[in-house]
Design an enzyme around this catalytic site. Structure first.
Site, mmCIF file in Angstrom:
data_model
loop_
_atom_site.group_PDB
_atom_site.id
_atom_site.type_symbol
_atom_site.label_atom_id
_atom_site.label_comp_id
_atom_site.label_asym_id
_atom_site.label_seq_id
_atom_site.Cartn_x
_atom_site.Cartn_y
_atom_site.Cartn_z
ATOM 1 N N HIS A 25 0.839 -1.252 -0.137
ATOM 2 C CA HIS A 25 0.170 0.273 0.002
ATOM 3 C C HIS A 25 0.919 1.318 0.092
ATOM 4 O O HIS A 25 1.430 1.930 1.096
ATOM 5 C CB HIS A 25 -1.011 -0.403 1.117
ATOM 6 C CG HIS A 25 -1.983 -0.968 1.153
ATOM 7 N ND1 HIS A 25 -2.025 -2.108 1.774
ATOM 8 C CD2 HIS A 25 -3.661 -1.077 0.377
ATOM 9 C CE1 HIS A 25 -3.047 -2.751 0.916
ATOM 10 N NE2 HIS A 25 -3.826 -2.549 0.858
ATOM 11 N N HIS A 32 -4.599 -6.329 -6.571
ATOM 12 C CA HIS A 32 -4.177 -6.818 -5.551
ATOM 13 C C HIS A 32 -6.277 -7.017 -4.978
ATOM 14 O O HIS A 32 -6.871 -6.747 -5.295
ATOM 15 C CB HIS A 32 -3.565 -7.352 -3.931
ATOM 16 C CG HIS A 32 -4.181 -6.048 -3.219
ATOM 17 N ND1 HIS A 32 -3.729 -4.500 -3.479
ATOM 18 C CD2 HIS A 32 -4.435 -5.660 -2.257
ATOM 19 C CE1 HIS A 32 -3.767 -3.697 -2.357
ATOM 20 N NE2 HIS A 32 -5.106 -4.595 -2.049
ATOM 21 N N CYS A 67 -13.293 -4.740 6.586
ATOM 22 C CA CYS A 67 -12.546 -4.619 5.167
ATOM 23 C C CYS A 67 -11.209 -5.776 5.677
ATOM 24 O O CYS A 67 -10.905 -6.104 6.531
ATOM 25 C CB CYS A 67 -11.682 -3.515 4.432
ATOM 26 S SG CYS A 67 -13.927 -2.938 3.785
ATOM 27 N N HIS A 69 -7.918 -8.596 3.825
ATOM 28 C CA HIS A 69 -6.904 -9.253 2.447
ATOM 29 C C HIS A 69 -7.152 -11.138 2.739
ATOM 30 O O HIS A 69 -6.497 -11.325 4.108
ATOM 31 C CB HIS A 69 -5.678 -8.509 2.223
ATOM 32 C CG HIS A 69 -5.620 -7.286 2.063
ATOM 33 N ND1 HIS A 69 -5.982 -6.022 3.254
ATOM 34 C CD2 HIS A 69 -6.065 -6.817 1.107
ATOM 35 C CE1 HIS A 69 -5.896 -4.955 2.525
ATOM 36 N NE2 HIS A 69 -6.169 -5.295 1.320
ATOM 37 N N GLU A 87 -11.315 -7.664 14.632
ATOM 38 C CA GLU A 87 -11.199 -6.243 14.400
ATOM 39 C C GLU A 87 -12.290 -5.841 15.434
ATOM 40 O O GLU A 87 -12.144 -4.760 15.830
ATOM 41 C CB GLU A 87 -11.710 -5.874 13.147
ATOM 42 C CG GLU A 87 -10.660 -5.698 12.047
ATOM 43 C CD GLU A 87 -10.671 -4.624 10.746
ATOM 44 O OE1 GLU A 87 -11.881 -3.945 10.915
ATOM 45 O OE2 GLU A 87 -9.871 -4.692 9.650
ATOM 46 N N TYR A 104 -12.162 -1.160 -7.330
ATOM 47 C CA TYR A 104 -12.062 -0.166 -7.022
ATOM 48 C C TYR A 104 -10.158 0.397 -7.235
ATOM 49 O O TYR A 104 -9.852 -0.963 -7.008
ATOM 50 C CB TYR A 104 -12.657 0.715 -5.900
ATOM 51 C CG TYR A 104 -12.095 0.323 -4.704
ATOM 52 C CD1 TYR A 104 -11.362 1.163 -4.012
ATOM 53 C CD2 TYR A 104 -11.900 -0.928 -3.862
ATOM 54 C CE1 TYR A 104 -10.631 1.041 -3.071
ATOM 55 C CE2 TYR A 104 -11.601 -1.003 -3.023
ATOM 56 C CZ TYR A 104 -10.873 0.167 -2.197
ATOM 57 O OH TYR A 104 -10.698 -0.322 -0.704
ATOM 58 N N GLU A 114 -5.473 2.479 -2.903
ATOM 59 C CA GLU A 114 -5.925 1.513 -3.177
ATOM 60 C C GLU A 114 -6.215 1.029 -4.632
ATOM 61 O O GLU A 114 -7.203 1.596 -5.446
ATOM 62 C CB GLU A 114 -7.431 1.372 -1.973
ATOM 63 C CG GLU A 114 -6.882 1.878 -0.336
ATOM 64 C CD GLU A 114 -6.775 0.343 -0.360
ATOM 65 O OE1 GLU A 114 -5.800 -0.421 -0.785
ATOM 66 O OE2 GLU A 114 -6.313 -0.301 1.284
ATOM 67 N N GLU A 116 -7.839 -2.604 -6.029
ATOM 68 C CA GLU A 116 -8.392 -3.531 -5.310
ATOM 69 C C GLU A 116 -9.573 -4.197 -6.501
ATOM 70 O O GLU A 116 -10.468 -3.978 -6.448
ATOM 71 C CB GLU A 116 -8.790 -3.890 -3.483
ATOM 72 C CG GLU A 116 -7.690 -3.290 -2.894
ATOM 73 C CD GLU A 116 -8.597 -3.251 -1.585
ATOM 74 O OE1 GLU A 116 -7.242 -2.857 0.069
ATOM 75 O OE2 GLU A 116 -9.046 -3.229 -1.319
ATOM 76 N N TRP A 161 -14.479 3.273 -1.053
ATOM 77 C CA TRP A 161 -15.708 2.309 -1.691
ATOM 78 C C TRP A 161 -16.661 1.941 -1.109
ATOM 79 O O TRP A 161 -17.352 1.373 -1.778
ATOM 80 C CB TRP A 161 -14.289 0.301 -1.236
ATOM 81 C CG TRP A 161 -14.234 0.965 0.293
ATOM 82 C CD1 TRP A 161 -14.903 -0.237 1.204
ATOM 83 C CD2 TRP A 161 -13.196 1.826 0.975
ATOM 84 N NE1 TRP A 161 -14.187 0.358 2.273
ATOM 85 C CE2 TRP A 161 -13.071 0.878 2.283
ATOM 86 C CE3 TRP A 161 -12.329 1.965 0.902
ATOM 87 C CZ2 TRP A 161 -11.634 1.833 3.579
ATOM 88 C CZ3 TRP A 161 -10.629 2.512 1.512
ATOM 89 C CH2 TRP A 161 -11.293 2.114 2.972
#
Length: 184
Positions: A25, A32, A67, A69, A87, A104, A114, A116, A161
């Site tokens: 990032h 990704h 959110c 990964h 989280e 986006y 970002e 992704e 997003w």
């Protein structure tokens, strides 16, 4: 959590390798894989979170529930379960795809990009939120129609997003359908 990476993708969405998450990032973030999840409570309310000020990109911005990964060879569903627990301390069930093709590319005020392919999911939470301060500085349970109206009126107050996801009629319809099926 252990050190995270991102799964790098080619333009067709095929995995090409991995890169450490924070190294990836930057001002020219490679494409990704990510995910975006919208978590409902048993009362039919949606969890929105405010990103911690310590976050590298979009600190302090309101966004959807969680959110993250997926890791190499990890299913998105498993990644969602793990990230929700990490989280916001929530176990989730009924994980359902609502926008499998969302993608986006946006740059925050600090210049962090970002980039992704970010399928969007809805899920049902069990338990109470126990947010990690280094991830989430605030949270609220809200009604989906009120959130849609707030995002339309003040898109600058939310993550790009989240704004783009709610601007999609298909995503809105699928979130509403998930809620209707779950809370009927």
């Amino acid at each position: 959590m252990t050190q995270q990476h991102v799964v790098l993708l080619d333009e067709q969405g095929q995995p090409t390798g991995v890169m450490e998450k924070y190294a990836a990032h930057q001002k020219q973030t490679p494409l990704h894989l990510a995910f975006s999840s919208w978590i409902f409570n048993p009362q039919g309310q949606l969890l929105i979170t405010r990103r911690a000020l310590s976050k590298k990109a979009w600190p302090g911005v309101w966004t959807n529930s969680v959110c993250g990964h997926p890791q190499w060879h990890e299913s998105v569903e498993h990644a969602i379960e793990q990230r929700c627990l990490y989280e916001v301390g929530l176990n989730v069930e009924q994980i359902t795809s609502v926008a499998p093709d969302f993608r986006y590319c946006e740059t925050d005020a600090s210049g962090i990009m970002e980039n992704e392919i970010c399928p969007v999911y809805a899920a049902l939470a069990t338990g109470d939120v126990v947010a990690r301060a280094d991830e989430v500085m605030d949270f609220h349970w809200v009604a989906l129609p009120a959130l849609i109206a707030a995002v339309a009126a003040t898109p600058w107050a939310f993550s790009p997003w989240m704004v783009q996801q709610l601007a999609s009629a298909t995503t809105q319809e699928n979130l509403i359908a998930f809620a209707a099926r779950t809370f009927a």
